[in-house]
Motif scaffolding. Structure first.
Motif, PDB file in Angstrom:
ATOM      1  N   ALA A  20       0.843  -1.193   0.000  1.00 39.43           N
ATOM      2  CA  ALA A  20       0.000   0.000   0.000  1.00 39.43           C
ATOM      3  C   ALA A  20       0.883   1.250   0.000  1.00 39.43           C
ATOM      4  O   ALA A  20       1.698   1.444   0.894  1.00 39.43           O
ATOM      5  CB  ALA A  20      -0.908   0.003   1.222  1.00 39.43           C
ATOM      6  N   ILE A  21       0.718   2.081  -1.023  1.00 38.94           N
ATOM      7  CA  ILE A  21       1.473   3.323  -1.148  1.00 38.94           C
ATOM      8  C   ILE A  21       0.492   4.472  -1.316  1.00 38.94           C
ATOM      9  O   ILE A  21      -0.517   4.351  -2.019  1.00 38.94           O
ATOM     10  CB  ILE A  21       2.448   3.266  -2.334  1.00 38.94           C
ATOM     11  CG1 ILE A  21       3.467   2.145  -2.123  1.00 38.94           C
ATOM     12  CG2 ILE A  21       3.171   4.595  -2.527  1.00 38.94           C
ATOM     13  CD1 ILE A  21       4.420   1.959  -3.280  1.00 38.94           C
ATOM     14  N   ASP A  22       0.787   5.566  -0.688  1.00 38.54           N
ATOM     15  CA  ASP A  22      -0.097   6.728  -0.707  1.00 38.54           C
ATOM     16  C   ASP A  22       0.057   7.487  -2.027  1.00 38.54           C
ATOM     17  O   ASP A  22       0.844   8.424  -2.143  1.00 38.54           O
ATOM     18  CB  ASP A  22       0.235   7.641   0.472  1.00 38.54           C
ATOM     19  CG  ASP A  22      -0.761   8.781   0.607  1.00 38.54           C
ATOM     20  OD1 ASP A  22      -1.805   8.741  -0.071  1.00 38.54           O
ATOM     21  OD2 ASP A  22      -0.485   9.720   1.376  1.00 38.54           O
ATOM     22  N   THR A  23      -0.691   7.035  -3.045  1.00 40.87           N
ATOM     23  CA  THR A  23      -0.695   7.707  -4.343  1.00 40.87           C
ATOM     24  C   THR A  23      -2.139   7.872  -4.806  1.00 40.87           C
ATOM     25  O   THR A  23      -3.078   7.432  -4.133  1.00 40.87           O
ATOM     26  CB  THR A  23       0.074   6.890  -5.415  1.00 40.87           C
ATOM     27  OG1 THR A  23      -0.662   5.704  -5.716  1.00 40.87           O
ATOM     28  CG2 THR A  23       1.469   6.535  -4.941  1.00 40.87           C
ATOM     29  N   ASN A  24      -2.308   8.470  -5.983  1.00 43.01           N
ATOM     30  CA  ASN A  24      -3.643   8.684  -6.534  1.00 43.01           C
ATOM     31  C   ASN A  24      -3.995   7.672  -7.611  1.00 43.01           C
ATOM     32  O   ASN A  24      -4.717   7.970  -8.552  1.00 43.01           O
ATOM     33  CB  ASN A  24      -3.750  10.104  -7.101  1.00 43.01           C
ATOM     34  CG  ASN A  24      -2.646  10.402  -8.124  1.00 43.01           C
ATOM     35  OD1 ASN A  24      -1.726   9.599  -8.315  1.00 43.01           O
ATOM     36  ND2 ASN A  24      -2.728  11.561  -8.764  1.00 43.01           N
ATOM     37  N   ILE A  25      -3.491   6.442  -7.481  1.00 39.08           N
ATOM     38  CA  ILE A  25      -3.729   5.438  -8.510  1.00 39.08           C
ATOM     39  C   ILE A  25      -5.212   5.132  -8.679  1.00 39.08           C
ATOM     40  O   ILE A  25      -5.683   4.889  -9.800  1.00 39.08           O
ATOM     41  CB  ILE A  25      -2.950   4.125  -8.221  1.00 39.08           C
ATOM     42  CG1 ILE A  25      -3.070   3.164  -9.412  1.00 39.08           C
ATOM     43  CG2 ILE A  25      -3.411   3.475  -6.925  1.00 39.08           C
ATOM     44  CD1 ILE A  25      -2.205   1.937  -9.316  1.00 39.08           C
ATOM     45  N   THR A  26      -5.991   5.185  -7.608  1.00 43.57           N
ATOM     46  CA  THR A  26      -7.422   4.889  -7.724  1.00 43.57           C
ATOM     47  C   THR A  26      -8.117   5.897  -8.624  1.00 43.57           C
ATOM     48  O   THR A  26      -8.852   5.540  -9.538  1.00 43.57           O
ATOM     49  CB  THR A  26      -8.081   4.881  -6.332  1.00 43.57           C
ATOM     50  OG1 THR A  26      -7.446   3.884  -5.525  1.00 43.57           O
ATOM     51  CG2 THR A  26      -9.559   4.570  -6.432  1.00 43.57           C
ATOM     52  N   ALA A  27      -7.848   7.196  -8.384  1.00 54.72           N
ATOM     53  CA  ALA A  27      -8.456   8.230  -9.218  1.00 54.72           C
ATOM     54  C   ALA A  27      -7.961   8.145 -10.651  1.00 54.72           C
ATOM     55  O   ALA A  27      -8.737   8.267 -11.606  1.00 54.72           O
ATOM     56  CB  ALA A  27      -8.147   9.608  -8.634  1.00 54.72           C
TER      57      ALA A  27
END
Length: 267
Positions: free
Chosen positions: A187-194
């Motif tokens: 789990a990495i804090d990025t905006n991959i979902t958006a």
């Protein structure tokens, strides 16, 4: 392979993990050509590069377009004089939907970007890397590429394909000048979902305390440190390292553990 003084190509450099990799490569003294499908995002990456922007070139390119990808190395070489390494970072996740309910167009998009996009980049750049005194290929798989994550089955299948592709390359290139690493982020804090165009109804149901996301700059540091040590596998985050060990020891237990953490997203 040491980063400094080398020419690196990074896919998906317009945002998230790709952007952090680009910025850290530049700080470590590399020249970078980065590509993304979003030109505005690339412009923001260039802006964030600040004084290092003179060592950066940005390119709008869809990695699923095989012909354009195969023409891309010459563009990089024309600008930077050579190419020494590639990091295949670009990828998307899928909606948190079970296999039986996910439409084929979504499945094909996931496979085309995550697997074929990586494959096209490798095939396009490998002949050039083999000509260098030292070359490097780093492909980003996922923790979901070695154990099942419910609701992300096709994403996982695409990343498992990246894993085996990368390991096969490592074996085939073992007696050449090209080194190969496979990277497994947790789990990495990025905006991959958006960026993936994914909506996750019920995400608020998940217990956030169970998913401690690693800051993207720290993840980039771990990745590049691993690359500079020519590591075969690079596990990014305590969750990825832990689940790798558990998966090897007790795969069914590991699968049940992941299910228990993710099932709220499927309800």
């Amino acid at each position: 392979m040491k980063v400094e003084g080398k020419v690196w190509v990074v896919t998906g450099g317009g945002s998230g993990m790709g952007r952090e990799l680009v910025l850290l490569l530049l700080k470590r003294g590399a020249k970078v050509a980065t590509l993304d499908i979003n030109g505005d995002s690339l412009a923001e990456t260039a802006k964030l590069a600040g004084d290092h922007a003179q060592s950066l070139s940005t390119h709008v390119l869809d990695i699923t377009d095989r012909e354009k990808v195969h023409a891309f190395p010459e563009e990089v070489i024309k600008i930077h004089g050579a190419v020494d390494a590639i990091i295949n970072n670009a990828g998307i996740i899928q909606p948190f939907i079970k296999v039986n309910e996910l439409e084929y167009d979504v499945i094909e998009r996931i496979i085309n970007i995550n697997f074929y996009g990586t494959l096209f980049m490798v095939k396009a750049f490998l002949p050039h890397l083999l000509k260098r005194e030292e070359g490097y290929i780093a492909n980003i798989s996922s923790m979901g590429g070695f154990l099942p994550v419910p609701g992300q089955t096709f994403y996982g299948a695409s990343k498992a394909g990246v894993k085996l592709l990368t390991e096969g390359l490592h074996s085939e290139l073992m007696e050449t000048n090209v080194r190969v690493s496979c990277i497994f982020p947790g789990a990495i804090d990025t905006n991959i979902t958006a960026n993936s165009g994914v909506e996750t109804p019920g995400h608020e149901k998940a217990d956030a305390s169970k998913f401690k996301a690693l800051p993207a700059p720290e993840a980039a540091r771990i990745m590049l440190d691993g690359i500079e040590k020519n590591k075969y596998h690079i596990f990014v985050g305590k969750d990825s390292s832990f689940m790798n060990k558990l998966w090897r020891l007790a795969p069914e237990r590991a699968a049940k553990l992941i299910y228990s953490k993710m099932k709220a997203l499927l309800n």
